[in-house]
Design a protein around this motif. Structure first.
Motif, mmCIF file in Angstrom:
data_model
loop_
_atom_site.group_PDB
_atom_site.id
_atom_site.type_symbol
_atom_site.label_atom_id
_atom_site.label_comp_id
_atom_site.label_asym_id
_atom_site.label_seq_id
_atom_site.Cartn_x
_atom_site.Cartn_y
_atom_site.Cartn_z
ATOM 1 N N VAL A 61 0.850 -1.176 0.000
ATOM 2 C CA VAL A 61 0.000 0.000 0.000
ATOM 3 C C VAL A 61 0.893 1.236 0.000
ATOM 4 O O VAL A 61 1.702 1.417 0.906
ATOM 5 N N PRO A 62 0.794 2.094 -1.019
ATOM 6 C CA PRO A 62 1.617 3.299 -1.007
ATOM 7 C C PRO A 62 1.109 4.279 0.041
ATOM 8 O O PRO A 62 -0.071 4.269 0.401
ATOM 9 N N PRO A 63 1.989 5.125 0.563
ATOM 10 C CA PRO A 63 1.540 6.101 1.565
ATOM 11 C C PRO A 63 0.577 7.096 0.917
ATOM 12 O O PRO A 63 0.679 7.389 -0.270
ATOM 13 N N PRO A 64 -0.375 7.618 1.702
ATOM 14 C CA PRO A 64 -1.337 8.560 1.121
ATOM 15 C C PRO A 64 -0.650 9.871 0.736
ATOM 16 O O PRO A 64 0.277 10.319 1.397
ATOM 17 N N VAL A 65 -1.106 10.469 -0.342
ATOM 18 C CA VAL A 65 -0.566 11.729 -0.831
ATOM 19 C C VAL A 65 -1.573 12.830 -0.537
ATOM 20 O O VAL A 65 -2.749 12.721 -0.897
ATOM 21 N N THR A 66 -1.118 13.870 0.132
ATOM 22 C CA THR A 66 -1.976 14.991 0.459
ATOM 23 C C THR A 66 -1.821 16.045 -0.624
ATOM 24 O O THR A 66 -0.726 16.485 -0.918
ATOM 25 N N VAL A 67 -2.930 16.439 -1.206
ATOM 26 C CA VAL A 67 -2.926 17.457 -2.250
ATOM 27 C C VAL A 67 -3.532 18.723 -1.681
ATOM 28 O O VAL A 67 -4.627 18.697 -1.120
ATOM 29 N N GLN A 68 -2.806 19.813 -1.818
ATOM 30 C CA GLN A 68 -3.289 21.093 -1.311
ATOM 31 C C GLN A 68 -3.350 22.074 -2.477
ATOM 32 O O GLN A 68 -2.367 22.262 -3.179
ATOM 33 N N ALA A 69 -4.498 22.669 -2.665
ATOM 34 C CA ALA A 69 -4.673 23.633 -3.747
ATOM 35 C C ALA A 69 -4.175 24.996 -3.288
ATOM 36 O O ALA A 69 -4.540 25.472 -2.213
ATOM 37 N N VAL A 70 -3.335 25.609 -4.092
ATOM 38 C CA VAL A 70 -2.803 26.924 -3.778
ATOM 39 C C VAL A 70 -3.234 27.862 -4.904
ATOM 40 O O VAL A 70 -2.938 27.617 -6.070
ATOM 41 N N TYR A 71 -3.940 28.904 -4.538
ATOM 42 C CA TYR A 71 -4.380 29.893 -5.506
ATOM 43 C C TYR A 71 -3.461 31.101 -5.408
ATOM 44 O O TYR A 71 -3.338 31.710 -4.351
ATOM 45 N N VAL A 72 -2.832 31.425 -6.495
ATOM 46 C CA VAL A 72 -1.906 32.547 -6.524
ATOM 47 C C VAL A 72 -2.556 33.669 -7.326
ATOM 48 O O VAL A 72 -2.928 33.482 -8.481
ATOM 49 N N GLN A 73 -2.702 34.813 -6.677
ATOM 50 C CA GLN A 73 -3.281 35.959 -7.349
ATOM 51 C C GLN A 73 -2.142 36.861 -7.787
ATOM 52 O O GLN A 73 -1.268 37.202 -6.986
ATOM 53 N N SER A 74 -2.134 37.197 -9.049
ATOM 54 C CA SER A 74 -1.064 38.054 -9.549
ATOM 55 C C SER A 74 -1.179 39.430 -8.897
ATOM 56 O O SER A 74 -2.278 39.900 -8.603
ATOM 57 N N PRO A 75 -0.056 40.086 -8.672
ATOM 58 C CA PRO A 75 -0.122 41.401 -8.034
ATOM 59 C C PRO A 75 -0.833 42.401 -8.952
ATOM 60 O O PRO A 75 -0.578 42.453 -10.152
ATOM 61 N N LEU A 76 -1.733 43.147 -8.370
ATOM 62 C CA LEU A 76 -2.501 44.124 -9.137
ATOM 63 C C LEU A 76 -1.776 45.456 -9.162
ATOM 64 O O LEU A 76 -1.131 45.855 -8.186
ATOM 65 N N ILE A 77 -1.903 46.120 -10.271
ATOM 66 C CA ILE A 77 -1.375 47.471 -10.392
ATOM 67 C C ILE A 77 -2.581 48.396 -10.376
ATOM 68 O O ILE A 77 -3.447 48.313 -11.255
ATOM 69 N N ARG A 81 -8.622 54.191 -12.122
ATOM 70 C CA ARG A 81 -9.924 53.615 -12.466
ATOM 71 C C ARG A 81 -10.212 52.438 -11.542
ATOM 72 O O ARG A 81 -9.280 51.790 -11.042
ATOM 73 N N PRO A 82 -11.474 52.096 -11.342
ATOM 74 C CA PRO A 82 -11.808 50.946 -10.479
ATOM 75 C C PRO A 82 -11.253 49.641 -11.050
ATOM 76 O O PRO A 82 -11.124 49.470 -12.258
ATOM 77 N N VAL A 83 -10.957 48.712 -10.158
ATOM 78 C CA VAL A 83 -10.351 47.432 -10.522
ATOM 79 C C VAL A 83 -11.236 46.315 -9.969
ATOM 80 O O VAL A 83 -11.710 46.405 -8.835
ATOM 81 N N GLN A 84 -11.456 45.276 -10.770
ATOM 82 C CA GLN A 84 -12.179 44.100 -10.262
ATOM 83 C C GLN A 84 -11.149 43.146 -9.671
ATOM 84 O O GLN A 84 -10.173 42.776 -10.330
ATOM 85 N N MET A 85 -11.375 42.729 -8.432
ATOM 86 C CA MET A 85 -10.416 41.866 -7.742
ATOM 87 C C MET A 85 -11.105 41.107 -6.626
ATOM 88 O O MET A 85 -12.263 41.396 -6.286
ATOM 89 N N CYS A 86 -10.387 40.154 -6.057
ATOM 90 C CA CYS A 86 -10.865 39.410 -4.896
ATOM 91 C C CYS A 86 -10.331 40.102 -3.651
ATOM 92 O O CYS A 86 -9.118 40.237 -3.489
ATOM 93 N N CYS A 87 -11.227 40.523 -2.797
ATOM 94 C CA CYS A 87 -10.822 41.234 -1.576
ATOM 95 C C CYS A 87 -10.145 40.258 -0.618
ATOM 96 O O CYS A 87 -10.704 39.211 -0.294
ATOM 97 N N PRO A 88 -8.935 40.564 -0.138
ATOM 98 C CA PRO A 88 -8.273 39.661 0.809
ATOM 99 C C PRO A 88 -8.929 39.646 2.189
ATOM 100 O O PRO A 88 -8.727 38.700 2.952
#
Length: 152
Positions: A61-77, A81-88
């Motif tokens: 039995v192979p050891p279990p593999v933990t998968v973690q999703a990482v969302y990287v948001q590019s730096p906004l400039i 004018r108003p910008v659409q973004m995800c509020c931290p």
């Protein structure tokens, strides 16, 4: 004069030191299995194991593999004018709310107008023109400051 009688040439085994009937030389184990090799000098133990190694348990039995999703948001400039973004802060996708404030460009414009002779009240015009002011971006949901745009 007659030549002395010559001895027959040596055999192949004598010249090459290979004897097929002899056991394997040290340190190789004999083909009959472990412990059947040539006797050691001085009663020493052979340098190789005389018994086979014990079988090791094999895990299938192979050891279990933990998968973690990482969302990287590019730096906004941020701009003016108003910008659409995800509020931290609240993690909502929002369009930023703008707020203008006097910055270095507005103060330099005011000072230069004073030097040109517009000191009777006209030098305060840069504080009313949004194109000369710094811009602050706020989240409309949680009112968190998201970024600034400095003109100078």
């Amino acid at each position: 004069m007659a030549a002395p009688p010559s001895a027959p040439p040596p055999s192949y085994e004598e010249t090459t030191a290979i004897n097929n009937s002899a056991s394997y030389p040290y340190p190789y184990p004999a083909p009959g299995g472990p412990g059947t090799g040539p006797p050691m000098k001085g009663g020493q133990a052979p340098p190789y194991p005389t018994q086979p190694y014990p079988a090791q348990p094999v895990s299938t039995v192979p050891p279990p593999v933990t998968v973690q999703a990482v969302y990287v948001q590019s730096p906004l400039i941020f701009h003016d004018r108003p910008v659409q973004m995800c509020c931290p802060s609240c993690s909502k996708v929002v369009v930023t709310r703008l707020s203008h404030s006097a910055g270095a460009l507005a103060w330099l414009s005011c000072g230069s107008l004073c030097l040109l002779g517009c000191w009777a009240g006209c030098c305060l015009i840069p504080f009313c023109v949004e194109a000369l002011q710094d811009v602050e971006h706020y989240c409309p949901s949680c009112n968190a400051l998201l970024g600034t745009y400095k003109r100078l």
